[in-house]
Scaffold this motif. Structure first.
Motif, PDB file in Angstrom:
ATOM      1  N   SER A 180       0.768  -1.189  -0.074  1.00 33.57           N
ATOM      2  CA  SER A 180      -0.068   0.009   0.097  1.00 33.57           C
ATOM      3  C   SER A 180       0.938   1.319  -0.116  1.00 33.57           C
ATOM      4  O   SER A 180       0.387   2.393  -0.325  1.00 33.57           O
ATOM      5  CB  SER A 180      -0.900   0.005   1.064  1.00 33.57           C
ATOM      6  N   THR A 181       2.061   1.102   0.461  1.00 30.51           N
ATOM      7  CA  THR A 181       2.989   2.527   0.213  1.00 30.51           C
ATOM      8  C   THR A 181       3.750   2.214  -0.968  1.00 30.51           C
ATOM      9  O   THR A 181       4.496   3.379  -1.248  1.00 30.51           O
ATOM     10  CB  THR A 181       4.060   2.394   1.355  1.00 30.51           C
ATOM     11  N   GLY A 182       3.593   1.546  -2.165  1.00 23.96           N
ATOM     12  CA  GLY A 182       4.097   1.344  -3.124  1.00 23.96           C
ATOM     13  C   GLY A 182       5.550   1.008  -3.159  1.00 23.96           C
ATOM     14  O   GLY A 182       6.482   1.240  -4.154  1.00 23.96           O
ATOM     15  N   ALA A 183       5.690  -0.100  -2.027  1.00 21.84           N
ATOM     16  CA  ALA A 183       7.314  -0.825  -2.267  1.00 21.84           C
ATOM     17  C   ALA A 183       6.917  -2.284  -2.238  1.00 21.84           C
ATOM     18  O   ALA A 183       5.866  -2.959  -2.035  1.00 21.84           O
ATOM     19  CB  ALA A 183       7.629  -0.296  -0.766  1.00 21.84           C
ATOM     20  N   VAL A 184       8.051  -2.903  -2.847  1.00 24.89           N
ATOM     21  CA  VAL A 184       8.101  -4.352  -2.977  1.00 24.89           C
ATOM     22  C   VAL A 184       9.290  -4.791  -2.769  1.00 24.89           C
ATOM     23  O   VAL A 184      10.476  -4.082  -2.612  1.00 24.89           O
ATOM     24  CB  VAL A 184       7.677  -4.802  -4.475  1.00 24.89           C
ATOM     25  N   SER A 185       9.541  -6.114  -2.307  1.00 25.90           N
ATOM     26  CA  SER A 185      10.851  -6.683  -1.910  1.00 25.90           C
ATOM     27  C   SER A 185      10.577  -8.282  -2.324  1.00 25.90           C
ATOM     28  O   SER A 185       9.617  -8.737  -2.628  1.00 25.90           O
ATOM     29  CB  SER A 185      11.252  -6.683  -0.550  1.00 25.90           C
ATOM     30  N   ARG A 186      12.014  -8.790  -2.794  1.00 30.51           N
ATOM     31  CA  ARG A 186      11.969 -10.190  -3.044  1.00 30.51           C
ATOM     32  C   ARG A 186      13.455 -10.728  -2.870  1.00 30.51           C
ATOM     33  O   ARG A 186      14.242 -10.140  -2.859  1.00 30.51           O
ATOM     34  CB  ARG A 186      11.825 -10.334  -4.711  1.00 30.51           C
ATOM     35  N   ALA A 187      13.197 -11.869  -2.169  1.00 27.88           N
ATOM     36  CA  ALA A 187      14.385 -12.568  -1.837  1.00 27.88           C
ATOM     37  C   ALA A 187      15.116 -13.190  -3.241  1.00 27.88           C
ATOM     38  O   ALA A 187      14.171 -13.548  -3.928  1.00 27.88           O
ATOM     39  CB  ALA A 187      14.346 -13.662  -0.722  1.00 27.88           C
ATOM     40  N   VAL A 188      16.434 -13.061  -3.462  1.00 35.43           N
ATOM     41  CA  VAL A 188      17.072 -13.842  -4.491  1.00 35.43           C
ATOM     42  C   VAL A 188      17.788 -15.099  -4.084  1.00 35.43           C
ATOM     43  O   VAL A 188      18.594 -14.883  -3.301  1.00 35.43           O
ATOM     44  CB  VAL A 188      17.906 -12.786  -5.082  1.00 35.43           C
ATOM     45  N   GLY A 189      17.279 -16.100  -4.570  1.00 36.28           N
ATOM     46  CA  GLY A 189      18.002 -17.353  -3.954  1.00 36.28           C
ATOM     47  C   GLY A 189      19.358 -17.272  -4.788  1.00 36.28           C
ATOM     48  O   GLY A 189      19.473 -17.182  -6.076  1.00 36.28           O
ATOM     49  N   LEU A 190      20.505 -17.335  -4.106  1.00 37.06           N
ATOM     50  CA  LEU A 190      21.824 -17.513  -4.909  1.00 37.06           C
ATOM     51  C   LEU A 190      22.403 -18.661  -5.352  1.00 37.06           C
ATOM     52  O   LEU A 190      21.990 -19.864  -4.669  1.00 37.06           O
ATOM     53  CB  LEU A 190      22.701 -16.581  -4.044  1.00 37.06           C
ATOM     54  N   GLY A 191      22.981 -18.631  -6.434  1.00 38.17           N
ATOM     55  CA  GLY A 191      23.504 -19.950  -6.814  1.00 38.17           C
ATOM     56  C   GLY A 191      23.141 -19.626  -8.492  1.00 38.17           C
ATOM     57  O   GLY A 191      22.652 -18.607  -9.008  1.00 38.17           O
ATOM     58  N   GLY A 192      23.540 -20.476  -9.288  1.00 36.60           N
ATOM     59  CA  GLY A 192      23.123 -20.452 -10.913  1.00 36.60           C
ATOM     60  C   GLY A 192      24.091 -19.130 -11.267  1.00 36.60           C
ATOM     61  O   GLY A 192      25.164 -19.078 -11.361  1.00 36.60           O
ATOM     62  N   PRO A 193      23.280 -18.294 -11.958  1.00 41.44           N
ATOM     63  CA  PRO A 193      24.040 -17.122 -12.686  1.00 41.44           C
ATOM     64  C   PRO A 193      24.558 -16.312 -11.332  1.00 41.44           C
ATOM     65  O   PRO A 193      25.131 -15.236 -11.851  1.00 41.44           O
ATOM     66  CB  PRO A 193      22.701 -16.284 -13.375  1.00 41.44           C
ATOM     67  N   PHE A 194      24.179 -16.439 -10.303  1.00 46.63           N
ATOM     68  CA  PHE A 194      24.917 -15.606  -9.110  1.00 46.63           C
ATOM     69  C   PHE A 194      26.214 -16.052  -8.410  1.00 46.63           C
ATOM     70  O   PHE A 194      26.292 -15.865  -7.225  1.00 46.63           O
ATOM     71  CB  PHE A 194      23.705 -15.205  -8.247  1.00 46.63           C
ATOM     72  N   ALA A 195      27.020 -16.820  -9.403  1.00 46.19           N
ATOM     73  CA  ALA A 195      28.141 -17.319  -8.579  1.00 46.19           C
ATOM     74  C   ALA A 195      29.182 -16.498  -8.088  1.00 46.19           C
ATOM     75  O   ALA A 195      29.200 -15.220  -8.727  1.00 46.19           O
ATOM     76  CB  ALA A 195      28.764 -18.250  -9.668  1.00 46.19           C
ATOM     77  N   ALA A 196      30.017 -16.794  -7.237  1.00 42.77           N
ATOM     78  CA  ALA A 196      31.017 -15.805  -6.704  1.00 42.77           C
ATOM     79  C   ALA A 196      31.834 -15.490  -7.830  1.00 42.77           C
ATOM     80  O   ALA A 196      32.184 -16.096  -8.582  1.00 42.77           O
ATOM     81  CB  ALA A 196      31.754 -16.401  -5.731  1.00 42.77           C
TER      82      ALA A 196
END
Length: 128
Positions: A80-96
């Motif tokens: 209702s405030t115009g904000a959103v969040s999402r957890a990003v599961g790391l792995g795959g294209p997010f390798a160190a």
């Protein structure tokens, strides 16, 4: 290094400009990286996505700030405030050692003739 915002964002039909941000760690082993966006239409739908590098291409009512290939992270609904969040599961294209660029796309039918807009971009270097 900390993630960095880049690219320009355009005002939407609320008069605000959507901004992307992050929380958690960029450490792949920690697996607690999350994306946030605010300045969105309350209750509106959109999605976070990422690509291999930065860009700045006029598109819709704003700028596409991510280069191809692009991968979506799924649909989200702003609160209702115009904000959103999402957890990003790391792995795959997010390798160190990899860098990914993130952005938020959202519908804004009242914002202009095209009916969609974007946040600014966020460049992230993931580490161990």
């Amino acid at each position: 290094p900390a993630p960095e915002r880049y690219c320009t964002t355009s005002p939407n039909s609320t008069g605000a400009a959507a901004r992307i941000d992050w929380s958690g760690s960029t450490g792949v082993a920690d697996d607690d990286f999350a994306l946030t966006a605010d300045g969105l239409l309350p209750g509106g739908f959109g999605l976070f996505f990422h690509g291999a590098g930065p860009a700045s291409t006029p598109l819709g009512e704003g700028n596409l700030c991510v280069s191809t290939p692009i991968q979506r992270l799924g649909i989200s609904q702003a609160d209702s405030t115009g904000a959103v969040s999402r957890a990003v599961g790391l792995g795959g294209p997010f390798a160190a050692g990899t860098t990914r660029c993130f952005q938020y796309w959202y519908r804004d039918v009242a914002g202009g003739p095209v009916g969609f807009n974007f946040s600014d971009g966020l460049e992230v270097l993931f580490c161990n």
